[in-house]
Motif scaffolding. Structure first.
Motif, PDB file in Angstrom:
ATOM      1  N   ARG A 176     -12.913   3.910 -13.535  1.00 29.73           N
ATOM      2  CA  ARG A 176     -12.081   4.898 -12.664  1.00 29.73           C
ATOM      3  C   ARG A 176     -11.048   4.114 -11.769  1.00 29.73           C
ATOM      4  NH1 ARG A 176     -17.315   6.816 -12.933  1.00 29.73           N
ATOM      5  NH2 ARG A 176     -17.451   9.154 -13.076  1.00 29.73           N
ATOM      6  N   GLU A 177     -11.403   2.713 -11.447  1.00 25.39           N
ATOM      7  CA  GLU A 177     -10.525   2.185 -10.742  1.00 25.39           C
ATOM      8  C   GLU A 177      -9.191   2.076 -11.338  1.00 25.39           C
ATOM      9  OE1 GLU A 177      -9.982  -2.245  -8.426  1.00 25.39           O
ATOM     10  OE2 GLU A 177     -11.833  -1.797 -10.002  1.00 25.39           O
ATOM     11  N   GLY A 178      -7.859   2.680 -10.423  1.00 21.76           N
ATOM     12  CA  GLY A 178      -6.660   2.738 -10.908  1.00 21.76           C
ATOM     13  C   GLY A 178      -6.340   3.827 -11.838  1.00 21.76           C
ATOM     14  N   ARG A 179      -7.274   4.708 -12.125  1.00 22.87           N
ATOM     15  CA  ARG A 179      -7.017   5.821 -12.892  1.00 22.87           C
ATOM     16  C   ARG A 179      -7.387   7.111 -12.325  1.00 22.87           C
ATOM     17  NH1 ARG A 179      -9.930   1.980 -16.070  1.00 22.87           N
ATOM     18  NH2 ARG A 179      -8.301   0.452 -17.255  1.00 22.87           N
ATOM     19  N   ALA A 180      -6.765   7.527 -11.054  1.00 27.14           N
ATOM     20  CA  ALA A 180      -7.194   8.520 -10.192  1.00 27.14           C
ATOM     21  C   ALA A 180      -7.151   9.997 -10.914  1.00 27.14           C
ATOM     22  CB  ALA A 180      -6.526   8.659  -8.823  1.00 27.14           C
ATOM     23  N   ARG A 181      -6.152  10.245 -11.691  1.00 29.99           N
ATOM     24  CA  ARG A 181      -5.991  11.418 -12.585  1.00 29.99           C
ATOM     25  C   ARG A 181      -6.902  11.556 -13.523  1.00 29.99           C
ATOM     26  NH1 ARG A 181      -0.242  12.842 -14.543  1.00 29.99           N
ATOM     27  NH2 ARG A 181      -0.307  10.688 -15.676  1.00 29.99           N
ATOM     28  N   LEU A 182      -7.170  10.470 -14.395  1.00 34.20           N
ATOM     29  CA  LEU A 182      -8.326  10.602 -15.164  1.00 34.20           C
ATOM     30  C   LEU A 182      -9.585  10.956 -14.610  1.00 34.20           C
ATOM     31  CD1 LEU A 182      -8.679  10.764 -18.294  1.00 34.20           C
ATOM     32  CD2 LEU A 182      -9.105   8.091 -17.998  1.00 34.20           C
ATOM     33  N   SER A 183      -9.937  10.263 -13.392  1.00 34.93           N
ATOM     34  CA  SER A 183     -11.085  10.219 -12.727  1.00 34.93           C
ATOM     35  C   SER A 183     -11.591  11.667 -12.082  1.00 34.93           C
ATOM     36  CB  SER A 183     -11.216   9.031 -11.603  1.00 34.93           C
ATOM     37  OG  SER A 183     -12.245   9.472 -10.814  1.00 34.93           O
ATOM     38  N   ASP A 184     -10.322  12.251 -11.671  1.00 38.02           N
ATOM     39  CA  ASP A 184     -10.213  13.922 -11.129  1.00 38.02           C
ATOM     40  C   ASP A 184     -10.742  14.567 -12.257  1.00 38.02           C
ATOM     41  OD1 ASP A 184      -9.885  12.706  -8.588  1.00 38.02           O
ATOM     42  OD2 ASP A 184      -7.699  13.266  -8.760  1.00 38.02           O
ATOM     43  N   TRP A 185      -9.941  14.130 -13.302  1.00 40.60           N
ATOM     44  CA  TRP A 185     -10.254  15.347 -14.573  1.00 40.60           C
ATOM     45  C   TRP A 185     -11.717  15.427 -14.801  1.00 40.60           C
ATOM     46  CZ3 TRP A 185     -12.315  14.210 -19.457  1.00 40.60           C
ATOM     47  CH2 TRP A 185     -12.154  15.399 -20.325  1.00 40.60           C
ATOM     48  N   PHE A 186     -12.295  13.981 -15.007  1.00 39.17           N
ATOM     49  CA  PHE A 186     -13.707  14.107 -15.405  1.00 39.17           C
ATOM     50  C   PHE A 186     -14.481  14.614 -14.382  1.00 39.17           C
ATOM     51  CE2 PHE A 186     -17.693  11.343 -15.996  1.00 39.17           C
ATOM     52  CZ  PHE A 186     -17.917  11.861 -17.307  1.00 39.17           C
ATOM     53  N   ALA A 187     -14.232  14.532 -13.144  1.00 35.24           N
ATOM     54  CA  ALA A 187     -14.990  15.133 -12.208  1.00 35.24           C
ATOM     55  C   ALA A 187     -15.003  16.620 -12.098  1.00 35.24           C
ATOM     56  CB  ALA A 187     -14.459  14.682 -10.620  1.00 35.24           C
ATOM     57  N   GLU A 188     -13.872  17.392 -12.751  1.00 33.53           N
ATOM     58  CA  GLU A 188     -13.924  18.801 -12.829  1.00 33.53           C
ATOM     59  C   GLU A 188     -14.539  19.010 -14.038  1.00 33.53           C
ATOM     60  OE1 GLU A 188      -9.600  19.264 -12.934  1.00 33.53           O
ATOM     61  OE2 GLU A 188      -9.403  18.846 -10.837  1.00 33.53           O
ATOM     62  N   PHE A 189     -14.660  18.214 -15.248  1.00 37.16           N
ATOM     63  CA  PHE A 189     -14.998  18.656 -16.618  1.00 37.16           C
ATOM     64  C   PHE A 189     -16.616  18.562 -16.762  1.00 37.16           C
ATOM     65  CE2 PHE A 189     -15.938  17.836 -21.074  1.00 37.16           C
ATOM     66  CZ  PHE A 189     -15.145  18.795 -21.676  1.00 37.16           C
ATOM     67  N   SER A 190     -16.983  17.577 -15.772  1.00 38.80           N
ATOM     68  CA  SER A 190     -18.444  17.027 -15.933  1.00 38.80           C
ATOM     69  C   SER A 190     -19.434  18.350 -15.490  1.00 38.80           C
ATOM     70  CB  SER A 190     -18.782  15.758 -15.026  1.00 38.80           C
ATOM     71  OG  SER A 190     -18.164  14.774 -15.604  1.00 38.80           O
ATOM     72  N   PRO A 191     -18.936  19.100 -14.712  1.00 40.97           N
ATOM     73  CA  PRO A 191     -19.942  20.128 -14.123  1.00 40.97           C
ATOM     74  C   PRO A 191     -20.175  21.481 -15.192  1.00 40.97           C
ATOM     75  CG  PRO A 191     -18.805  19.527 -12.304  1.00 40.97           C
ATOM     76  CD  PRO A 191     -18.267  18.955 -13.629  1.00 40.97           C
TER      77      PRO A 191
END
Length: 202
Positions: A176-191
């Motif tokens: 996730r480091e340096g990839r905030a948008r991808l991290s945010d997408w995964f946080a929304e997708f995972s649930p």
């Protein structure tokens, strides 16, 4: 009834199971637990897939299907899941292949530690696999985010499974480091219920 040779730790198997859950057909496929690796092919469904790899789908109307991309395409058509939209099919297939490439590299890193004796392990080769992953994640962060926010497709499912596998087997690498948008997408997708029902174990 369809029979899927499966392992709950495999990101490729998870991709198939997520599709089944998203299609509402998970109860129509029997799961057959399989465990093995390139040095233990006898523990894999080699009669159905001579490559000795999973997932492998056994069906009544023809020979077994293998490779997660083939299986997912077959199940999508069989169950009408709509995860391969014709109007953006090449973009979807490319994202699926990209995610599968992340999985390939991540699994090879695991095999290097699991299958080779310590004195034979080659750290630069492991780091080269991680560099493939990091380079690809950077490209996704920079060029693919619009796709990730479109209606659900198999490319998004594959990427969700790939990122989940990085957390599962390579959490110390902190993708996730340096990839905030991808991290945010995964946080929304995972649930998503399909993702929660298929969290890797083992």
């Amino acid at each position: 009834m369809l029979k899927l040779y499966d392992n709950p730790a495999s990101p490729f198997c998870r991709k198939v199971r997520v599709l089944l859950h998203e299609a509402g057909r998970a109860d129509e496929v029997e799961l057959a637990f399989s465990v093995g690796h390139p040095l233990a092919p006898e523990r894999m469904p080699v009669e159905e897939n001579p490559l000795g790899k999973i997932p492998c789908l056994v069906r009544e109307e023809g020979p077994a299907l293998y490779d997660s991309r083939v299986i997912c395409r077959y199940l999508d058509e069989r169950f009408g899941a709509g995860l391969y939209p014709a109007d953006r099919i090449w973009e979807v297939l490319t994202l699926e292949a990209t995610a599968d490439g992340i999985m390939d590299a991540a699994v090879l890193m695991v095999y290097e530690a699991r299958c080779r004796p310590g004195e034979m392990r080659y750290a630069p080769w492991v780091e080269a696999q991680w560099e493939k992953i990091a380079r690809t994640l950077d490209a996704l962060e920079g060029r693919r985010m619009d796709h990730l926010h479109r209606p659900l497709d198999i490319g998004q499912i594959a990427l969700g499974c790939a990122l989940g596998y990085l957390d599962f087997r390579h959490g110390g690498r902190n993708w996730r480091e340096g990839r905030a948008r991808l991290s945010d997408w995964f946080a929304e997708f995972s649930p998503r219920p399909a993702m929660q029902a298929t969290i890797p174990t083992g």
